[in-house]
Design a protein around this motif. Sequence first.
Motif, short mmCIF file in Angstrom:
data_model
loop_
_atom_site.label_atom_id
_atom_site.label_comp_id
_atom_site.label_asym_id
_atom_site.label_seq_id
_atom_site.Cartn_x
_atom_site.Cartn_y
_atom_site.Cartn_z
N VAL A 147 0.87 -1.27 0.13
CA VAL A 147 0.11 0.03 0.08
C VAL A 147 0.81 1.26 0.04
N TYR A 148 1.88 1.27 0.72
CA TYR A 148 2.85 2.31 0.64
C TYR A 148 3.48 2.44 -0.78
N LEU A 149 3.75 1.44 -1.29
CA LEU A 149 4.35 1.66 -2.96
C LEU A 149 3.20 2.10 -3.69
N SER A 150 2.13 1.42 -3.70
CA SER A 150 1.00 2.02 -4.61
C SER A 150 0.75 3.48 -4.42
N THR A 151 0.34 3.87 -3.28
CA THR A 151 0.12 5.13 -2.91
C THR A 151 1.22 6.10 -3.36
N TYR A 152 2.32 5.41 -3.30
CA TYR A 152 3.74 6.62 -3.71
C TYR A 152 3.58 6.69 -5.37
N ILE A 153 3.40 5.64 -5.85
CA ILE A 153 3.16 5.69 -7.29
C ILE A 153 1.98 6.58 -7.76
N ALA A 154 0.94 6.10 -7.14
CA ALA A 154 -0.33 6.99 -7.61
C ALA A 154 -0.12 8.57 -7.28
N MET A 155 0.34 8.89 -6.22
CA MET A 155 0.36 10.32 -5.89
C MET A 155 1.49 10.94 -6.98
N THR A 156 2.58 10.11 -7.35
CA THR A 156 3.63 10.57 -8.45
C THR A 156 2.74 10.78 -9.69
N GLU A 157 2.14 10.00 -10.05
CA GLU A 157 1.07 9.91 -11.53
C GLU A 157 0.29 10.89 -11.29
N LEU A 158 -0.42 11.18 -10.33
CA LEU A 158 -1.30 12.41 -10.27
C LEU A 158 -0.66 13.61 -10.22
N LEU A 159 0.32 13.95 -9.81
CA LEU A 159 1.15 15.12 -10.00
C LEU A 159 1.63 15.38 -11.28
N MET A 160 1.89 14.34 -12.09
CA MET A 160 2.17 14.25 -13.45
C MET A 160 1.24 14.72 -14.08
#
Length: 450
Positions: free
Chosen positions: A101-114
């Motif tokens: 969940v940490y990893l998926s959240t980190y990726i999701a937030m990065t993708e959202l920022l992009m």
Amino acid sequence: MSVDLLVRDAYIYVDREWEIESGWIAIKDGRIQALGKSGDEPVSARVISANGRLVTPGLINAHHHMYQNLTRSYAPVTNGTLFQWLTGLYPLWANIDEESVYLSTYIAMTELLMGGCTTSMDHMYVHPKPFLIDAQFRAARDIGFRFYATRGSMTRSVENGGLPPASVVQTEDEILADSVRLVEKYHDAKPGSMGRVALAPCSLFSVTENIMVESAQLAEKYDLRLHTHLAEDPQEDEYCAEVYKCTPVEYFERVGWATPRSWVAHFIYPNDEEIGRLAHAGVCTTQCPCSNMLIGGGSADVMGLRRRGMRVGLGCDGSASTDHASMWLEARTALLLGRYRNGPNSMSARDVLDVATRGGAACLGWEDEIGHLRPGACADLVIWQMSDVALAGAHSDPVESWLRCGPAVAGTTIVNGKPLVENTQPVMSQLSSVLREHAKHARRIQCFEV
């Protein structure tokens, strides 16, 4: 006046009915300090030139399931109905843990920022292991992302009339105790907060009536927002008629959720009278156009709801149903869908931008500080970037060009006054290692060899 950061040479969409054709934005202490027209810029420690590009408030994602990027485009369920999709993926989601969940959240937030998103909620309703939302707050802190967690829950497993397996549901006592723990540990209602918590039982077909009532009462006690899925699929109507002897909206009202605290996802199948009642009650809703179209379940009539007085936001929905986390793509799809449904005069790019900013802020109950760039607002903004080829010939209206041309990406994304995307690339140094670990967890959860 000396400021921390100056964005200059920009076409600025400040808010509804306020645009600056060639201007600057001054940022100090994480806030919009001032705006103006080019020529009278203040002194700044750092200057970023937009080079004439469009600058908007950061987009706000009002409905998401971040953990689902661990099962994106999962082939066995890509062509199923909503209920088939859910029952096919629940057994996989039972394998998530704190690290995944940490990893998926980190990726999701990065993708959202992009994709130009600066604030996102997340609806974490699958809890096979403890402390999953804690892991999300850790990822948000590590990135510097403005995060609104919603403590989701399910109590009805297949054994007692629901869809999910028993391994991902919890007892009412477990849910309520953890909700209180999370609120007391992470919910920050102060101005400029980087983290807040709402309560979010998943759906009427996955929780008991009592947990809906208790959540509403807990929200009153702690002054919290409430969130759930509502009127998403015709099968939901059938389920509700059989189990509760009423429509989904009537059930929503019965359990005490028809209040200004609430915002709901999807809201595709209410009748006209039900729309009027919830709009009058102050309930907001979120459209998720890409996800709804991929699952083939219809989509909310955004402009129709707005005409009835309902505030509408925009959301990506789950990264296993929409398979991406680009709020720009959601915004463009909302524009196309709205015009396809109601005609070319029914919706403009500015309407969609208002939904994706002010509308999302209304869903989160946060309109005073986010969703606009007025002085005093949180310094969350995006400098949009498109190729010169994509924009060739588009000179008359930067806001319309933003959605009609494209694709657009965030050239620079600023959250709380800090650039987190620069030159279209995330600034997080640990992203490569997070991607490697995310791939391992995704393969494990999907039952591939690691």
